[in-house]
Design an enzyme around this catalytic site. Sequence first.
Site, mmCIF file in Angstrom:
data_model
loop_
_atom_site.group_PDB
_atom_site.id
_atom_site.type_symbol
_atom_site.label_atom_id
_atom_site.label_comp_id
_atom_site.label_asym_id
_atom_site.label_seq_id
_atom_site.Cartn_x
_atom_site.Cartn_y
_atom_site.Cartn_z
ATOM 1 N N ASN A 246 -25.236 -32.241 -4.767
ATOM 2 C CA ASN A 246 -26.097 -32.219 -3.579
ATOM 3 C C ASN A 246 -25.950 -33.430 -2.662
ATOM 4 O O ASN A 246 -26.879 -33.839 -1.988
ATOM 5 C CB ASN A 246 -27.551 -31.982 -3.987
ATOM 6 C CG ASN A 246 -28.086 -33.054 -4.916
ATOM 7 O OD1 ASN A 246 -27.400 -34.023 -5.199
ATOM 8 N ND2 ASN A 246 -29.320 -32.881 -5.371
ATOM 9 N N HIS B 177 -28.012 -39.279 -3.081
ATOM 10 C CA HIS B 177 -29.170 -39.724 -3.859
ATOM 11 C C HIS B 177 -29.979 -40.681 -3.004
ATOM 12 O O HIS B 177 -29.406 -41.475 -2.258
ATOM 13 C CB HIS B 177 -28.742 -40.465 -5.134
ATOM 14 C CG HIS B 177 -29.858 -41.273 -5.728
ATOM 15 N ND1 HIS B 177 -30.801 -40.720 -6.550
ATOM 16 C CD2 HIS B 177 -30.212 -42.581 -5.563
ATOM 17 C CE1 HIS B 177 -31.692 -41.658 -6.878
ATOM 18 N NE2 HIS B 177 -31.348 -42.794 -6.291
ATOM 19 N N TYR C 16 -29.338 -42.710 -14.529
ATOM 20 C CA TYR C 16 -30.162 -41.504 -14.645
ATOM 21 C C TYR C 16 -30.919 -41.439 -15.974
ATOM 22 O O TYR C 16 -31.283 -40.341 -16.418
ATOM 23 C CB TYR C 16 -29.297 -40.256 -14.462
ATOM 24 C CG TYR C 16 -28.961 -39.952 -13.012
ATOM 25 C CD1 TYR C 16 -29.967 -39.635 -12.095
ATOM 26 C CD2 TYR C 16 -27.650 -39.958 -12.553
ATOM 27 C CE1 TYR C 16 -29.679 -39.350 -10.766
ATOM 28 C CE2 TYR C 16 -27.351 -39.666 -11.217
ATOM 29 C CZ TYR C 16 -28.373 -39.367 -10.344
ATOM 30 O OH TYR C 16 -28.095 -39.072 -9.032
ATOM 31 N N LYS D 53 -22.672 -39.116 -2.943
ATOM 32 C CA LYS D 53 -22.155 -38.631 -4.227
ATOM 33 C C LYS D 53 -20.702 -38.140 -4.109
ATOM 34 O O LYS D 53 -20.195 -37.963 -2.989
ATOM 35 C CB LYS D 53 -23.075 -37.514 -4.736
ATOM 36 C CG LYS D 53 -24.503 -38.004 -5.080
ATOM 37 C CD LYS D 53 -25.357 -36.871 -5.662
ATOM 38 C CE LYS D 53 -26.738 -37.348 -6.067
ATOM 39 N NZ LYS D 53 -27.552 -36.252 -6.686
ATOM 40 N N ARG E 13 -35.544 -40.195 2.365
ATOM 41 C CA ARG E 13 -35.758 -38.909 1.676
ATOM 42 C C ARG E 13 -35.885 -37.776 2.705
ATOM 43 O O ARG E 13 -35.411 -36.658 2.462
ATOM 44 C CB ARG E 13 -37.017 -38.954 0.793
ATOM 45 C CG ARG E 13 -36.962 -39.960 -0.356
ATOM 46 C CD ARG E 13 -36.150 -39.536 -1.541
ATOM 47 N NE ARG E 13 -36.651 -38.382 -2.241
ATOM 48 C CZ ARG E 13 -36.168 -37.972 -3.429
ATOM 49 N NH1 ARG E 13 -35.179 -38.635 -4.035
ATOM 50 N NH2 ARG E 13 -36.642 -36.913 -4.013
ATOM 51 N N GLU F 161 -33.360 -49.663 -8.695
ATOM 52 C CA GLU F 161 -32.038 -49.102 -8.403
ATOM 53 C C GLU F 161 -31.176 -50.069 -7.588
ATOM 54 O O GLU F 161 -29.964 -50.160 -7.811
ATOM 55 C CB GLU F 161 -32.199 -47.768 -7.673
ATOM 56 C CG GLU F 161 -32.822 -46.707 -8.578
ATOM 57 C CD GLU F 161 -33.073 -45.384 -7.870
ATOM 58 O OE1 GLU F 161 -32.788 -45.281 -6.663
ATOM 59 O OE2 GLU F 161 -33.558 -44.450 -8.535
#
Length: 143
Positions: free
Chosen positions: A114, A117, A51, A11, A87, A128
């Site tokens: 954060n 993604h 999103y 990000k 993750r 995605e």
Amino acid sequence: MAVERTLSIIKPDAVAKNVIGQIYSRFEQAGLKVVAAKMLHLSQEKAEGFYAEHKERPFFKDLVAFMTSGPVVVSVLEGENAVIAHRDLMGATNPKEAAAGTIRADFAETIDENAVHGSDSAESAAREVAYFFADEEICPRTR
Ligand code: RTP
Ligand code: MG
């Protein structure tokens, strides 16, 4: 165990911190292979579409503003159980709750900014990956 693909986004906050390589290094050390990659500055439309599932959430406007605030690095990662493996490397959404040694614990400050993604399921990953990459832009490793 299945070889899977997942979508990663580094990000704008992490790109601004100049830690693209450090984040890629964690993917590599975990056995995840980068099979597609591009740097781009998301348009409002592209970020909103990505999103869309969060459209009604109170943080949606801020999330889109943040994701369009600077360039991102979008990658497809391939490996054993890639969705969960990625993750696990990322850590919890809120960096303050992220386990020590995770990307978000080490490189993110707040839940709004954060660092990374990652797709949250195989179904999300398929959608995605296709949202950002044409089939011919993905380069499976042959050796
Ligand atoms: P991501 O989609 O970015 O990988 O993050 P995630 O699955 O861990 O979190 P998700 O629930 O999908 O939320 C997407 C992003 O929205 C921001 N968020 N803010 N202020 C809040 O309560 C809040 N909750 C979520 C985060 O930047 C999160 O990564
Ligand atoms: Mg999510």
